[in-house]
Design a protein around this motif. Structure first.
Motif, PDB file in Angstrom:
ATOM      1  N   GLY D 287      15.975   9.844   7.216  1.00  0.00           N
ATOM      2  CA  GLY D 287      16.870   8.818   7.721  1.00  0.00           C
ATOM      3  C   GLY D 287      17.363   9.127   9.116  1.00  0.00           C
ATOM      4  O   GLY D 287      16.901  10.061   9.769  1.00  0.00           O
ATOM      5  N   GLY D 288      18.274   8.321   9.567  1.00  0.00           N
ATOM      6  CA  GLY D 288      18.829   8.473  10.900  1.00  0.00           C
ATOM      7  C   GLY D 288      18.772   7.157  11.632  1.00  0.00           C
ATOM      8  O   GLY D 288      18.129   6.211  11.168  1.00  0.00           O
ATOM      9  N   LEU D 289      19.436   7.105  12.780  1.00  0.00           N
ATOM     10  CA  LEU D 289      19.351   5.904  13.582  1.00  0.00           C
ATOM     11  C   LEU D 289      17.901   5.721  14.020  1.00  0.00           C
ATOM     12  O   LEU D 289      17.140   6.683  14.085  1.00  0.00           O
ATOM     13  CB  LEU D 289      20.254   6.031  14.813  1.00  0.00           C
ATOM     14  N   VAL D 290      17.561   4.490  14.332  1.00  0.00           N
ATOM     15  CA  VAL D 290      16.190   4.256  14.763  1.00  0.00           C
ATOM     16  C   VAL D 290      15.902   5.043  16.029  1.00  0.00           C
ATOM     17  O   VAL D 290      16.734   5.145  16.924  1.00  0.00           O
ATOM     18  CB  VAL D 290      15.979   2.745  15.005  1.00  0.00           C
ATOM     19  N   GLY D 291      14.708   5.644  16.077  1.00  0.00           N
ATOM     20  CA  GLY D 291      14.278   6.286  17.310  1.00  0.00           C
ATOM     21  C   GLY D 291      14.836   7.669  17.530  1.00  0.00           C
ATOM     22  O   GLY D 291      14.989   8.110  18.656  1.00  0.00           O
ATOM     23  N   GLN D 292      15.140   8.393  16.474  1.00  0.00           N
ATOM     24  CA  GLN D 292      15.650   9.757  16.642  1.00  0.00           C
ATOM     25  C   GLN D 292      14.548  10.791  16.399  1.00  0.00           C
ATOM     26  O   GLN D 292      14.838  11.953  16.172  1.00  0.00           O
ATOM     27  CB  GLN D 292      16.818   9.999  15.675  1.00  0.00           C
ATOM     28  N   GLY D 293      13.300  10.340  16.404  1.00  0.00           N
ATOM     29  CA  GLY D 293      12.205  11.289  16.262  1.00  0.00           C
ATOM     30  C   GLY D 293      11.553  11.256  14.888  1.00  0.00           C
ATOM     31  O   GLY D 293      10.593  11.986  14.636  1.00  0.00           O
ATOM     32  N   GLN D 294      12.057  10.392  14.008  1.00  0.00           N
ATOM     33  CA  GLN D 294      11.465  10.340  12.671  1.00  0.00           C
ATOM     34  C   GLN D 294       9.973  10.029  12.737  1.00  0.00           C
ATOM     35  O   GLN D 294       9.159  10.656  12.051  1.00  0.00           O
ATOM     36  CB  GLN D 294      12.147   9.259  11.816  1.00  0.00           C
ATOM     37  N   GLU D 295       9.647   9.050  13.581  1.00  0.00           N
ATOM     38  CA  GLU D 295       8.251   8.626  13.645  1.00  0.00           C
ATOM     39  C   GLU D 295       7.380   9.707  14.273  1.00  0.00           C
ATOM     40  O   GLU D 295       6.291  10.007  13.789  1.00  0.00           O
ATOM     41  CB  GLU D 295       8.148   7.319  14.428  1.00  0.00           C
ATOM     42  N   ASP D 296       7.883  10.311  15.352  1.00  0.00           N
ATOM     43  CA  ASP D 296       7.121  11.390  15.978  1.00  0.00           C
ATOM     44  C   ASP D 296       6.862  12.518  14.983  1.00  0.00           C
ATOM     45  O   ASP D 296       5.813  13.155  14.995  1.00  0.00           O
ATOM     46  CB  ASP D 296       7.866  11.936  17.198  1.00  0.00           C
TER      47      ASP D 296
END
Ligand SMILES: Nc1ncnc2c1ncn2[C@@H]1O[C@H](COP(=O)(O)OP(=O)(O)OP(=O)(O)O)[C@@H](O)[C@H]1O
Ligand SMILES: Nc1ncnc2c1ncn2[C@@H]1O[C@H](COP(=O)(O)OP(=O)(O)OP(=O)(O)O)[C@@H](O)[C@H]1O
Ligand SMILES: O[C@@H]1[C@H](O)[C@H](O)CO[C@H]1O
Ligand SMILES: [Mg+2]
Ligand SMILES: [Mg+2]
Lengths: 320, 320, 316, 502
Positions: D287-296
């Motif tokens: 989880g986390g705000l969008v764009g905090q590196g989850q996708e990377d």
């Protein structure tokens, strides 16, 4: 908030960003220009610069004509024949009663008209531009040959002197054309070129008149190519029904070298113009280095690949 | 003094050859005669270097390359023109700078140059037509094979034939073709024509490769050969002998190139070079074809068997 | 689909449509033009189409994968010139020379692929530059003059007519069979199509982009080489420029056959009639008695008209 | 308010694609100041109805009335002139154009026939402030993440100062924070008398925002009523037509299966120095705000972007992987968030898409075994309830069904580690439920599931463990007992995750 910057600053900020991917190309072209100026210092005189820019000018125009279409998701294989036709029409009308002004009008009408018809066929019949324009290239070549079966016609000397004499008028016109392009890009239709090239469905739903944008870009592209033909007629003092043919591939090469993508919506005109400059200055540099013809072919291939690959490598290397 | 010469250039001279396209075999052979001649002249201390450019078929590029030759202040420029009109202005510029400009084979319209050296293309066409019509007894159906459309050489040859054809109303032109001066496209076109036309009495071919292609097409289709005109192309001459053709041919000598360099240097040396050097067209027929074929092995398979040349011949031609 | 009428289905099947178009043109032409419909003439048209068809096989693969190959003309020329030069005297069959020449052609294609995959040079630039490069190299190697072929196998290919069918046509049939299998029956075909339609999604689905591009361009080089060999056999002579006419025609054949120039959609089944259509059109225009200008106008108009029929579905 | 003339109304409209009816005599009326929900399963025809209302498509039958007057032929331009703006489910942005130019596209203020960049900049800035776009206006849209692009799309609609605002799944890729902003916005706009049509598969949003609902099922309207007395379950029942049962499957006891991910000091893209261990049988939420590196993080694990690590064992093999194929070979599969750009080959058939990863595994005599492939496709379609002809282009599927294809195509490879990037985005509640149960059963079968989600309830109720990312690093790791919306959001915002853990 940072985005509430002053008025025009948004426009210039957008412009600055578009330079980013092009720095590598700018450096390559700059290096070639420096080498050329070093070997031929006359480049830095008015006369030398005039001649150089005159030889680059028609290629710059046709590259813009091609890039305009590619940005919009199209392409034209009829650019070269249209240059020929422009030259033929100019050389035939200017010696007649219509005079230079009449000739100019005729060339403009021919360019816009043929471009618009091509655009309408592509937009409304939904046919692939590449093959419509391939067919068009035969038709246009044919018309040029019918009008002027062998080189001839005539362009008044004063016009030749004006456009292709010892003053950089052509370069001035190029700047005007670029300004015109920038103004056009700042119109809703102009922005539409990118939107339609990138995402035609989305653009349609946003209220962009997709078909009209397509037709206008083909028409403007046709205009640029025909004007390049007029210039060639002035530069050579006459018309030649096949003189423009090699411009087709060169215009594509210039645009792609300049980072304009094949699929539409990607790239910038400034890159394309730079690409055409590279193609042009390369010829001079190779001459002054004294390459024999064989080496010219080989070097040309290597330079073109290098100009694209080296900035790419530099980019990746910087990222790593 | 000859045209353009100002008398302030001193040997050894630097010479440029602005070629429109180096790839065709005729051009390769011609380049051979030019470099051989330059070697001679170097030995004589008259020439110091030779720069060759290849415009890759693009007349616009050729203008740019000639401009570079002017910029580099070469003493002589030899031109094989990509357009009969396009180079007029840049050539005039060169001439104005006191550069000896010699143009051969594919001629320009302007007379602002030191010399034009060529055979007479009109005569080429008319002689060929005369021979064919005589062979056919003034009556019959013929096909005319031309080089590329819009190019002055092919156009001039065709034009020369016209009055002769007009004078013989019983000669019917079934159809005409325009192809590159290459065997394969000519053969392809002729094959289609053979299927469409059961009766063909003669072929007015205005190029050697065109003749070879035509003969091959007849042969492959098992059709009986008909009288055909041609040129000193090795392949055609060999087919002529092999198939026992009824033929006539002439020659556009490759040493026009060597002669041009020689003439340019003569002019720079202060000799009087005529503004137009007319090189006579030889006739090749059954009486002398063996002489040509005897030397065939010295020439490329798709090359042209040209007659020998020497300084004496050149001096004689320049003395007209 | 049950709802779709015959015409609807036809309109959605570009290859079939193009085939019918060819048939239509042939019928109309043979009724109006003397000699056009002769068996020999149609056979000749097919023989000429074979060269285009074989080059266009590679071109189809490359276009399907989202690229384009502007070097096919140069590769044809390279093969036609090098093959006679490198056919060793000790090999009476000529097969060694053929193998070497095809190897070179494929290697050139491979280089194109490398430029694409590893140098990230756009296909159009890479292959255009390659063509220019080869042009120079050829002048160097062959001195720019033609070479006559003595290679037995090549001559046989250009002249043999088992059961009255020219060997070139047979070669084309074999090529068609292989390419159609490749596209429709082997994994690589589906991978190329996926790459052409959406390289990112394909990559994330485990399709190796570099490897498949390399395969595609290598095959394009190979087929151009094969076409060069056939052309050499038919002409008995290779010369600089012999391949030039086949660049635009190979692309046109692909697009006329309904394959999207943008990649990801189409099949070689359309290219086959596309090639025949082009040659037929050229042959038609050749026999018309008109000036060069008018013939050019007619040729362009005819292509455009045919496109209106066959290209309808090829929308972006 | 319901008495006022509807600003726009569709009466008995029908629409079919290639003979397949999608809408059959559907009616809907949007009234000023009302937030109207449009619900229905994936493929029910919601987007199609919107396309009719906004002039992007023409109805085959029926009529559309604006301000009570029938309009002959609605085009996007005339719809816009009538004050209709749509936030598309399929993003309608041009990647190379800047945020501002996109916002103004087709409606930019002009001066002397040219775009007035000054005015554009001012008005776009204003609207961006409203919707919380903080990126510079000159940034090309192509450089934004999906969620941010969605915000631009919303700003673009608002820029047109609509009387009628249609939102087609506007929140499907938004973070909780962005959703809150949007909700506030919708309320304000409705209060100003704007008619709003709201489509979402997130029923909690619908419930809190909307006052009226139209439900589509199989192309007909099955409900058109006020939402006043309808509770959450009632809403689901309205939509599905029956009692749906528990949305989230029950969690078993973690089995302590084989360790499938063991990484230390892992960096990729904007992710740096992440350590994580995870076992077969787990569903690990990210989880986390969008764009905090989850996708990377996922892309790095998957070998799709360059990654480095001090130690990495992934799927039992040493990583990080240099290529996607290596990751696949280690039993990893990845389902991207942007299914159109990254997940699917849109113009190709459903069947080709389903077969793409497993090409080469079903072979006979050295060639593709068409019969086996057909069988596989049929089984997958059945398992994921993808209805209809699998030779159709996947493009023609509704958003939710596309998502199913993007997931289903991996099943034949029997992956052991599933990397799922927001897999239920835009999926209807019934299907969501299916997917949740499927994921749980995958876990029970011994697979490891890594799940990025923008839907916080999903993380709370489905996952065995949640790892919260912030600025490219792990901000908190919440064991099952500690998972709650507050904890996740708190950690995501950087509010003392560590303090809490301590
Ligand atoms: N352009 C098209 N061509 C063919 N079929 C289409 C097209 N657009 C939509 N459809 C079909 O119409 C049906 C309705 O699609 P639509 O996109 O309206 O559904 P939806 O209710 O918006 O679904 P979702 O909730 O998944 O977004 C689907 O079955 C879809 O396959
Ligand atoms: N994912 C892939 N991406 C690119 N090329 C592949 C891929 N899988 C296989 N290939 C190559 O494509 C060609 C045909 O594929 P095929 O699947 O038959 O080969 P394979 O090596 O047996 O496949 P696999 O690796 O799936 O077992 C072969 O050259 C193969 O090496
Ligand atoms: O982006 C380009 C460059 O600015 C060029 O200089 C002119 O046209 C614009 O579109
Ligand atoms: Mg939808
Ligand atoms: Mg959806």
């Amino acid at each position: 908030m940072s985005m509430a910057e002053g008025m025009g600053s948004l426009y210039f900020a957008i412009q600055r960003r578009r330079n980013r991917g092009l720095v590598g190309l700018y450096l390559v072209v700059g290096a070639f220009l420096v080498v050329y100026a070093f070997m031929f210092p006359g480049l830095l005189t008015i006369g030398g610069f005039s001649k150089f820019s005159q030889n680059w000018f028609p290629l710059a125009l046709v590259t813009m004509a091609q890039a305009l279409l590619m940005l919009n998701g199209g392409i034209s294989l009829a650019i070269g024949p249209l240059v020929s036709l422009g030259a033929v029409v100019a050389a035939l009308t200017m010696e007649g009663p219509a005079g230079v002004l009449g000739g100019l009008v005729a060339v403009v009408i021919v360019g816009l008209g043929i471009g618009a018809i091509t655009g309408a066929i592509v937009a409304y019949m939904r046919l692939p531009a590449i093959i419509v324009t391939l067919a068009g290239s035969f038709i246009i070549t044919g018309i040029a040959l019918i009008l002027l079966p062998r080189p001839g016609g005539f362009v008044p000397d004063w016009l030749s002197q004006l456009l292709a004499g010892h003053t950089p008028v052509a370069f001035g016109i190029l700047i005007l054309v670029v300004i015109g392009w920038k103004l056009f890009l700042a119109t809703p239709l102009g922005t539409g070129i990118y939107a339609v090239g990138d995402n035609p469905v989305g653009a349609f739903r946003s209220g962009v008149p997709v078909e009209r944008v397509r037709i206008v870009s083909f028409a403007l592209s046709g205009l640029l190519a025909a004007l390049a033909g007029l210039f060639v007629a002035a530069q050579t003092g006459s018309g030649d029904p096949v003189i423009g043919n090699p411009f087709t591939l060169n215009s594509i090469a210039g645009a792609v070298l300049g980072g304009v993508g094949f699929l539409g919506g990607k790239g910038a005109m400034r890159g394309a113009i730079c690409g055409s400059l590279l193609l042009s200055v390369m010829i001079n540099v190779m001459f002054f280095i004294g390459f024999p013809p064989v080496a010219q072919y080989v070097a040309q291939g290597v330079i073109i690949v290098g100009a694209v690959a080296i900035p790419e490598f530099a980019r990746r290397w910087r990222k790593a | 003094l000859s045209n353009c010469i100002k008398g302030d250039r001193k040997a050894p001279y630097s010479v440029g050859w602005a070629n429109i396209y180096s790839v065709p075999t005729w051009m390769k052979q011609t380049e051979g005669t030019i470099t051989a001649e330059v070697d001679e002249l170097k030995k004589a201390g008259l020439v110091k270097d030779l720069m060759i450019t290849d415009a890759q078929g693009n007349a616009q590029t050729q203008i740019q390359q000639i401009q570079s030759m002017i910029d580099a202040n070469l003493d002589a420029i030899i031109v094989e023109a990509g357009s009969s009109t396009a180079l007029d202005r840049v050539i005039s510029d060169a001439c104005a700078k006191g550069i000896a400009v010699v143009n051969f084979d594919s001629l320009v319209d302007t007379n602002n140059l030191t010399a034009k050296i060529n055979t007479d293309s009109n005569e080429w066409g008319s002689s060929a037509a005369k021979w064919l019509i005589e062979k056919l007894g003034g009556k019959g159906k013929i096909i005319v094979m031309n080089g590329p459309a819009g190019i002055s050489v092919s156009d001039d040859r065709r034009k020369g034939a016209q009055p002769v054809l007009d004078a013989n109303p019983d000669i019917k032109i079934i159809t005409e073709t325009n192809t590159e001066y290459n065997v394969a496209p000519a053969q392809e076109a002729m094959t289609s024509l053979l299927f469409a036309n059961p009766e063909i009495d003669g072929i007015l071919s205005l190029g050697g490769a065109l003749s070879a292609g035509s003969v091959l097409a007849f042969d492959r289709q098992g059709r009986e050969q008909v009288p055909i005109t041609g040129e000193n192309a090795r392949q055609f001459l060999e087919l002529w002998k092999e198939k026992g053709l009824k033929s006539w041919a002439t020659m556009q000598p490759n040493w026009l190139g060597a002669l041009s360099v020689y003439a340019a240097v003569q002019a720079l040396e202060g000799k009087d070079v005529p503004a137009f050097v007319k090189v006579p067209l030889p006739v090749i027929d059954d009486s002398n074809i063996d002489g040509y074929l005897a030397k065939a092995g010295d020439f490329p398979a798709d090359g042209y068997i040209y007659s020998p040349y020497d300084k004496a011949l050149f001096d004689k031609l320049l003395a007209q | 689909m049950k709802g779709a009428s015959f015409t609807e289905r036809l309109l959605r099947n570009p290859p079939l449509l193009t085939f019918l178009l060819v048939a239509l043109v042939w019928i109309v032409a043979s009724l109006t033009l003397r000699g056009f419909g002769a068996y020999g003439h149609l056979r000749y048209i097919l023989e000429l189409s074979a060269v285009i068809g074989i080059v266009a096989a590679g071109q189809t693969l490359v276009i399907l994968l989202g690229g384009i190959d502007l070097s096919v003309g140069a590769v044809i020329t390279v093969t036609a010139i090098l093959l006679p030069l490198i056919s060793p005297d000790w090999d009476p069959t000529g097969l060694v020379g053929i193998a070497l020449a095809l190897l070179i052609a494929a290697a050139i294609g491979f280089m194109n692929g490398v430029g694409q995959a590893f140098l990230k040079v756009p296909a159009i630039i890479m292959t255009l530059a390659m063509a220019t490069f080869l042009q120079g190299l050829l002048i160097l190697v062959a001195g720019g003059s033609a070479v006559s072929v003595t290679n037995k196998a090549v001559i046989l290919l250009g002249s043999a007519r088992p059961a009255g069918v020219p060997a070139g046509i047979i070669l084309w049939i074999v090529v068609s069979f292989v390419v159609l299998l490749l596209i429709h029956r082997l994994p690589i075909g589906a991978r190329l199509l996926a790459l052409g339609a959406n390289p990112l999604a394909a990559r994330l689905s485990g399709v190796d982009v570099n490897r498949n591009s390399l395969i595609g361009y290598t095959l394009s080089g190979f087929f151009a080489g094969l076409a060069g060999m056939l052309l050499l056999g038919m002409n008995r002579q290779g010369y600089v420029g012999i391949g030039d006419p086949y660049l635009m025609t190979s692309i046109a054949a692909v697009v006329l056959g309904g394959t999207s120039i943008l990649g990801g959609r189409g099949t070689y089944a359309g290219t086959i009639p596309g090639a025949i259509l082009l040659v037929t059109t050229t042959a038609l225009i050749t026999v018309v008695n008109a000036s060069a200008g008018w013939r050019s106008v007619m040729f362009g108009s005819l292509i455009l008209a045919l496109l209106l029929v066959s290209g309808r579905e090829a929308r972006r | 308010m319901d008495q006022a003339t509807p600003l726009i109304e569709a009466r008995a409209v029908s629409k079919a694609f290639f003979g397949n009816p999608v809408l059959k005599g559907v009616g809907i009326a949007l009234r000023p100041g009302r937030v109207h929900a449009l619900l229905g399963e994936n493929g029910a025809g919601k987007s199609t109805l919107i396309n009719l209302l906004s002039g992007a498509l023409q109805p085959d039958d029926g009529e559309i009335l604006i301000d009570g007057k029938p309009v002959a032929r609605l085009t996007p331009a005339s719809a816009r002139a009538a004050g209709i703006a749509v936030v598309q489910q399929e993003l309608s942005l041009a990647a190379e154009l800047s945020i501002a130019e996109n916002i103004g596209l087709g409606a930019a203020p002009r001066r002397f026939g040219m775009i007035d960049y000054g005015a554009l900049s001012r008005r776009a800035a204003e609207i961006c402030g409203l919707v919380g776009i903080t990126e510079p206006l000159d940034l090309p849209v192509g450089e934004l993440s999906l969620g941010r692009r969605q915000m631009v799309e919303i700003a673009k609609a608002l820029f047109r100062q609509p009387r009628i605002l249609i939102l087609d799944e506007p929140t499907s890729s938004l973070s909780a924070h962005e959703v809150a902003i949007l909700s506030g916005l919708v309320r304000t706009l409705a209060a100003r008398g704007i008619a709003i049509l709201y489509i979402s598969h997130r029923l909690n949003e619908v419930q809190s925002l909307c006052s009226h609902v139209t439900v589509l099922k199989d192309g007909v309207v099955t409900a058109d009523q006020s939402l006043a007395e309808v509770d959450a379950e009632g809403l689901v029942r309205l939509m599905v037509g029956r009692d749906p049962g528990e949305v989230f499957p029950p969690r078993g006891t973690p089995s302590g299966g084989e360790e499938l991910i063991d990484i230390e000091g892992f960096s990729a893209g904007m992710v740096h120095d992440v350590s994580l261990r995870a076992r077969a049988g787990e569903i690990v939420g990210i989880g986390g705000l969008v764009g905090q590196g989850q996708e990377d993080f996922m892309l790095g694990l998957y070998g799709a972007i360059d990654a480095s690590a001090r130690r990495a064992m992934i799927g039992g093999r040493p990583g990080p992987f240099a290529h996607v194929r290596a990751a696949n070979a280690a039993g990893l599969a990845y389902v991207p968030a942007d299914r159109k750009k990254e997940g699917l080959v849109l113009p190709h058939s459903i069947a080709s898409n389903l077969l793409l990863p497993s090409l080469g595994t079903l072979m006979k005599h050295g060639m593709r075994d068409r019969a086996a492939e057909a069988g596989l496709v049929a089984r997958l379609a059945e398992r994921l309830t993808i209805k209809g002809d699998t030779s159709r282009a996947v493009q023609a599927l509704s958003g939710g069904n596309q998502q199913k294809v993007a997931l289903a195509k991996w099943l034949p490879l029997v992956p052991r580690v599933l990397l799922l990037n927001d897999p239920t985005r835009g999926v209807d509640v019934g299907t969501k439920r299916e997917i949740y149960h499927m994921l749980r059963s995958f876990a029970d079968e011994g697979k490891l599931i890594l799940l990025i989600s923008s839907d916080t309830p999903e993380l709370v109720h489905l996952c065995d463990r949640v790892v919260v990312f912030r600025e490219g690093a792990v901000a908190a790791e919440l064991p099952r007992e500690a998972i709650s919306e507050e904890a996740i959001v708190g950690a995501a915002m950087g509010l003392g995750a560590k303090d809490r853990a301590a």
